[in-house]
Motif scaffolding. Sequence first.
Motif, PDB file in Angstrom:
ATOM      1  N   ILE A   5       2.743 126.443  34.658  1.00 45.30           N
ATOM      2  CA  ILE A   5       3.107 125.042  34.386  1.00 45.30           C
ATOM      3  C   ILE A   5       4.227 124.612  35.328  1.00 45.30           C
ATOM      4  O   ILE A   5       4.147 123.546  35.952  1.00 45.30           O
ATOM      5  N   PHE A   6       5.255 125.453  35.464  1.00 42.08           N
ATOM      6  CA  PHE A   6       6.373 125.126  36.356  1.00 42.08           C
ATOM      7  C   PHE A   6       5.906 125.034  37.811  1.00 42.08           C
ATOM      8  O   PHE A   6       6.370 124.167  38.551  1.00 42.08           O
ATOM      9  N   GLU A   7       5.008 125.908  38.220  1.00 40.43           N
ATOM     10  CA  GLU A   7       4.477 125.840  39.591  1.00 40.43           C
ATOM     11  C   GLU A   7       3.784 124.506  39.837  1.00 40.43           C
ATOM     12  O   GLU A   7       4.023 123.852  40.856  1.00 40.43           O
ATOM     13  N   LYS A   8       2.940 124.101  38.903  1.00 41.20           N
ATOM     14  CA  LYS A   8       2.203 122.840  39.069  1.00 41.20           C
ATOM     15  C   LYS A   8       3.154 121.646  39.068  1.00 41.20           C
ATOM     16  O   LYS A   8       3.049 120.747  39.912  1.00 41.20           O
ATOM     17  N   LEU A   9       4.103 121.629  38.131  1.00 42.98           N
ATOM     18  CA  LEU A   9       5.046 120.513  38.074  1.00 42.98           C
ATOM     19  C   LEU A   9       5.945 120.489  39.302  1.00 42.98           C
ATOM     20  O   LEU A   9       6.281 119.413  39.809  1.00 42.98           O
ATOM     21  N   SER A  10       6.302 121.647  39.802  1.00 46.60           N
ATOM     22  CA  SER A  10       7.118 121.722  41.018  1.00 46.60           C
ATOM     23  C   SER A  10       6.359 121.215  42.226  1.00 46.60           C
ATOM     24  O   SER A  10       6.914 120.498  43.067  1.00 46.60           O
ATOM     25  N   MET A  11       5.094 121.584  42.335  1.00 45.60           N
ATOM     26  CA  MET A  11       4.275 121.123  43.466  1.00 45.60           C
ATOM     27  C   MET A  11       4.023 119.626  43.382  1.00 45.60           C
ATOM     28  O   MET A  11       4.020 118.930  44.388  1.00 45.60           O
ATOM     29  N   THR A  12       3.812 119.136  42.178  1.00 45.28           N
ATOM     30  CA  THR A  12       3.486 117.721  41.994  1.00 45.28           C
ATOM     31  C   THR A  12       4.703 116.829  42.196  1.00 45.28           C
ATOM     32  O   THR A  12       4.622 115.803  42.864  1.00 45.28           O
ATOM     33  N   TYR A  13       5.840 117.217  41.615  1.00 45.21           N
ATOM     34  CA  TYR A  13       7.014 116.350  41.609  1.00 45.21           C
ATOM     35  C   TYR A  13       8.132 116.785  42.546  1.00 45.21           C
ATOM     36  O   TYR A  13       9.057 116.020  42.790  1.00 45.21           O
ATOM     37  N   GLY A  14       8.037 118.004  43.050  1.00 39.89           N
ATOM     38  CA  GLY A  14       9.056 118.489  43.970  1.00 39.89           C
ATOM     39  C   GLY A  14      10.455 118.419  43.390  1.00 39.89           C
ATOM     40  O   GLY A  14      10.710 118.817  42.264  1.00 39.89           O
ATOM     41  N   ARG A  15      11.350 117.860  44.165  1.00 40.18           N
ATOM     42  CA  ARG A  15      12.769 117.807  43.791  1.00 40.18           C
ATOM     43  C   ARG A  15      13.013 117.055  42.489  1.00 40.18           C
ATOM     44  O   ARG A  15      13.925 117.390  41.734  1.00 40.18           O
ATOM     45  N   GLU A  16      12.224 116.042  42.210  1.00 38.58           N
ATOM     46  CA  GLU A  16      12.402 115.278  40.967  1.00 38.58           C
ATOM     47  C   GLU A  16      12.352 116.209  39.752  1.00 38.58           C
ATOM     48  O   GLU A  16      13.116 116.049  38.804  1.00 38.58           O
ATOM     49  N   PHE A  17      11.469 117.177  39.793  1.00 43.97           N
ATOM     50  CA  PHE A  17      11.361 118.134  38.688  1.00 43.97           C
ATOM     51  C   PHE A  17      12.418 119.228  38.802  1.00 43.97           C
ATOM     52  O   PHE A  17      13.136 119.525  37.860  1.00 43.97           O
ATOM     53  N   LEU A  18      12.533 119.801  39.981  1.00 42.90           N
ATOM     54  CA  LEU A  18      13.404 120.962  40.180  1.00 42.90           C
ATOM     55  C   LEU A  18      14.894 120.640  40.102  1.00 42.90           C
ATOM     56  O   LEU A  18      15.694 121.488  39.710  1.00 42.90           O
ATOM     57  N   ALA A  19      15.279 119.423  40.456  1.00 41.45           N
ATOM     58  CA  ALA A  19      16.704 119.060  40.487  1.00 41.45           C
ATOM     59  C   ALA A  19      17.357 119.110  39.112  1.00 41.45           C
ATOM     60  O   ALA A  19      18.576 119.204  39.013  1.00 41.45           O
ATOM     61  N   ARG A  20      16.568 119.085  38.059  1.00 44.18           N
ATOM     62  CA  ARG A  20      17.123 119.148  36.702  1.00 44.18           C
ATOM     63  C   ARG A  20      17.923 120.425  36.480  1.00 44.18           C
ATOM     64  O   ARG A  20      18.782 120.465  35.612  1.00 44.18           O
ATOM     65  N   TRP A  21      17.584 121.442  37.270  1.00 43.47           N
ATOM     66  CA  TRP A  21      18.217 122.739  37.065  1.00 43.47           C
ATOM     67  C   TRP A  21      18.996 123.198  38.290  1.00 43.47           C
ATOM     68  O   TRP A  21      19.245 124.381  38.467  1.00 43.47           O
ATOM     69  N   ASP A  22      19.396 122.257  39.120  1.00 43.02           N
ATOM     70  CA  ASP A  22      20.239 122.608  40.274  1.00 43.02           C
ATOM     71  C   ASP A  22      21.455 123.391  39.805  1.00 43.02           C
ATOM     72  O   ASP A  22      22.116 123.008  38.838  1.00 43.02           O
ATOM     73  N   PRO A  50       1.925 112.099  34.404  1.00 44.20           N
ATOM     74  CA  PRO A  50       2.407 110.745  34.670  1.00 44.20           C
ATOM     75  C   PRO A  50       3.062 110.654  36.042  1.00 44.20           C
ATOM     76  O   PRO A  50       3.248 111.670  36.725  1.00 44.20           O
ATOM     77  N   ALA A  51       3.430 109.449  36.431  1.00 42.88           N
ATOM     78  CA  ALA A  51       4.065 109.240  37.732  1.00 42.88           C
ATOM     79  C   ALA A  51       5.447 109.888  37.808  1.00 42.88           C
ATOM     80  O   ALA A  51       5.872 110.314  38.877  1.00 42.88           O
ATOM     81  N   LYS A  52       6.146 109.973  36.680  1.00 43.29           N
ATOM     82  CA  LYS A  52       7.490 110.544  36.623  1.00 43.29           C
ATOM     83  C   LYS A  52       7.416 111.949  36.025  1.00 43.29           C
ATOM     84  O   LYS A  52       6.666 112.186  35.082  1.00 43.29           O
ATOM     85  N   ALA A  53       8.197 112.865  36.549  1.00 43.92           N
ATOM     86  CA  ALA A  53       8.192 114.251  36.062  1.00 43.92           C
ATOM     87  C   ALA A  53       8.556 114.309  34.577  1.00 43.92           C
ATOM     88  O   ALA A  53       9.592 113.781  34.174  1.00 43.92           O
ATOM     89  N   PRO A  54       7.702 114.935  33.766  1.00 43.82           N
ATOM     90  CA  PRO A  54       7.989 115.009  32.337  1.00 43.82           C
ATOM     91  C   PRO A  54       8.995 116.107  32.005  1.00 43.82           C
ATOM     92  O   PRO A  54       9.085 117.117  32.699  1.00 43.82           O
ATOM     93  N   ASN A  55       9.747 115.884  30.920  1.00 43.38           N
ATOM     94  CA  ASN A  55      10.544 116.967  30.364  1.00 43.38           C
ATOM     95  C   ASN A  55       9.643 117.705  29.369  1.00 43.38           C
ATOM     96  O   ASN A  55       8.467 117.345  29.198  1.00 43.38           O
TER      97      ASN A  55
END
Length: 90
Positions: free
Chosen positions: A21-38, A74-79
Amino acid sequence: MNQQQSSKSVRALPMPWVEKIFEKLSMTYGREFLARWDGFKEEAMLEVKQDWGMELGGFFDQPDAISHALAHLPAKAPNVIEFRQLCRSA
């Protein structure tokens, strides 16, 4: 409540599922998803993923619901709460 009921109520998704799930969300949303855990260390990320596993544990016997959610992002990365709602919409 017997032990079987108790263990079922706290069932989490297997970590390999959460990783996918994280791989797919990371590929789809890139930084928008991953930046939550910078700035999170590896052990903190493991806790985040374990939380996702617990939050999505109700879909342990419904992998098609997870597939549906991943196919209808959706267009925006989901939590995790929003992703769980996508699963419920299957």
